[in-house]
Design a protein around this motif. Structure first.
Motif, mmCIF file in Angstrom:
data_model
loop_
_atom_site.group_PDB
_atom_site.id
_atom_site.type_symbol
_atom_site.label_atom_id
_atom_site.label_comp_id
_atom_site.label_asym_id
_atom_site.label_seq_id
_atom_site.Cartn_x
_atom_site.Cartn_y
_atom_site.Cartn_z
ATOM 1 N N CYS A 204 53.526 44.175 42.521
ATOM 2 C CA CYS A 204 52.194 44.605 42.112
ATOM 3 C C CYS A 204 52.295 45.484 40.868
ATOM 4 O O CYS A 204 53.120 46.415 40.820
ATOM 5 C CB CYS A 204 51.531 45.365 43.251
ATOM 6 S SG CYS A 204 49.949 46.124 42.823
ATOM 7 N N TRP A 223 48.343 41.806 41.314
ATOM 8 C CA TRP A 223 47.963 43.101 41.851
ATOM 9 C C TRP A 223 47.517 42.944 43.296
ATOM 10 O O TRP A 223 46.922 41.927 43.664
ATOM 11 C CB TRP A 223 46.783 43.693 41.070
ATOM 12 C CG TRP A 223 46.975 43.768 39.582
ATOM 13 C CD1 TRP A 223 47.003 42.730 38.702
ATOM 14 C CD2 TRP A 223 47.141 44.951 38.804
ATOM 15 N NE1 TRP A 223 47.190 43.189 37.421
ATOM 16 C CE2 TRP A 223 47.270 44.552 37.449
ATOM 17 C CE3 TRP A 223 47.185 46.311 39.115
ATOM 18 C CZ2 TRP A 223 47.448 45.456 36.421
ATOM 19 C CZ3 TRP A 223 47.360 47.223 38.076
ATOM 20 C CH2 TRP A 223 47.501 46.797 36.755
ATOM 21 N N PHE A 228 44.021 47.289 42.071
ATOM 22 C CA PHE A 228 43.443 46.961 40.768
ATOM 23 C C PHE A 228 42.211 47.835 40.554
ATOM 24 O O PHE A 228 41.081 47.458 40.858
ATOM 25 C CB PHE A 228 43.077 45.485 40.697
ATOM 26 C CG PHE A 228 42.727 45.027 39.309
ATOM 27 C CD1 PHE A 228 43.663 45.083 38.283
ATOM 28 C CD2 PHE A 228 41.455 44.553 39.021
ATOM 29 C CE1 PHE A 228 43.336 44.667 37.007
ATOM 30 C CE2 PHE A 228 41.125 44.140 37.743
ATOM 31 C CZ PHE A 228 42.072 44.192 36.740
#
Length: 319
Positions: A204, A223, A228
């Motif tokens: 990520c 992500w 995010f």
């Protein structure tokens, strides 16, 4: 198994002789005893014969002696019948006999086909009609462990199209033996789930932990949905839109703050027409005199204490 048949010694009727002197007969039990003693001492006789009769092979001498003894016994009325032919030397077996692999052997001739050691008093393994000691059998025919390359003598574990000792099938990274969760494979090597994800799963861009299932793809990476968010205020992008700066996502407000494009008058981002004065940016409608709120024109304003004034208000207030 090893069977030890006794020599067949049967008394036969005395043969009539044309000679005036009768042939003296030894009791059968005595003659049979002499034969047993001779067979038991063959090793000693061989060593004695090796120093005699130059040019006469020991084996030939022994064969001749045994042949003569057999004839003598027959003349005395004793019949010695071989119990079989040795599969090793192809000669008759007149003493102890060993039966194995469907054949008969002199005990000393039943040996490992690879190293030659005797197998009459130890376990043996058969392969292709030949006998092997335990060590040579495993070295030659047992499957090899993909980890240690040693022969697998007992339990064999088959995985990844290879054979393994059960205790040698473990994670190639941490060495942990696999439990009920099984393993994952990469480039022919087994890994536990934790190490597989840590080593090979995409990371990520927000938290740098492995992404395993749900994910977002943005800014040339993946992500976790919860990661995010705006780099500055950590708020999610409810409208689905974001701003990028140096490879990181920002909400509109913090993007413009980073860029220095926030209106000094209202504190909102300047996205259209912009007025720059004293190093600060303004919406045109917010570039006004702090005192009378009249719109200012570039070149006709005065600055005092980080505030903007028109010329008349500045003169009235500060002169």
């Amino acid at each position: 198994g090893v069977s030890v048949p006794a020599m067949e010694a049967a008394a036969s009727p005395s043969a009539m002789s044309s000679s005036p002197t009768p042939v003296r007969q030894l009791p059968p039990s005595t003659a049979a005893q002499q034969l047993d003693e001779l067979l038991a001492d063959l090793g000693h006789m061989q060593s004695k014969l090796s120093g005699q009769g130059a040019g006469v092979p020991v084996e030939t001498s022994l064969d001749n002696m045994l042949g003569s003894l057999t004839r003598d016994l027959q003349e005395l009325g004793i019949t010695a019948t071989p119990v079989g032919i040795c599969a090793g030397c192809r000669k008759p077996i007149a003493g102890k006999v060993l039966t194995a692999l469907g054949k008969t052997w002199h005990p000393e001739h039943f040996t490992c086909a690879r190293c030659g050691q005797g197998l009459d008093n130890q376990p043996f393994f058969e392969q292709g009609g030949r006998a092997f000691c335990e060590e040579d059998y495993h070295q030659t025919f047992s499957p090899r462990c993909a980890y240690c390359a040693g022969p697998i003598r007992e339990k064999v574990l088959t995985a990844l199209d290879q054979s393994w000792h059960p205790e040698h099938f473990f994670c190639a990274h941490c060495g942990k033996v696999f439990g009920d969760e099984g393993f994952l494979e990469r480039s022919g090597k087994p890994y536990c789930r934790q190490d597989f994800l840590a080593l090979f799963a995409p990371k990520c861009q927000g938290c740098e932990r492995p992404v395993m299932d749900n994910y977002l793809s943005a800014l040339q990476g993946v992500w976790h949905p919860e990661c995010f968010v705006c780099t500055e205020c950590l708020s999610s992008f409810a409208g689905g839109s974001f701003f990028e700066l140096e490879g990181r996502p920002y909400c509109e407000l913090h993007f413009h703050r980073r860029q220095g494009t926030i209106c000094q008058g209202c504190g909102r981002p300047v996205t259209g027409r912009c007025i720059t004065a004293a190093g600060r940016k303004y919406h045109p409608e917010h570039f006004v005199c702090t005192y009378c709120l009249g719109r200012l024109q570039k070149g006709t304003f005065r600055e005092c204490g980080d505030k903007m004034y028109c010329q008349p208000c500045h003169d009235k207030l500060f002169l």
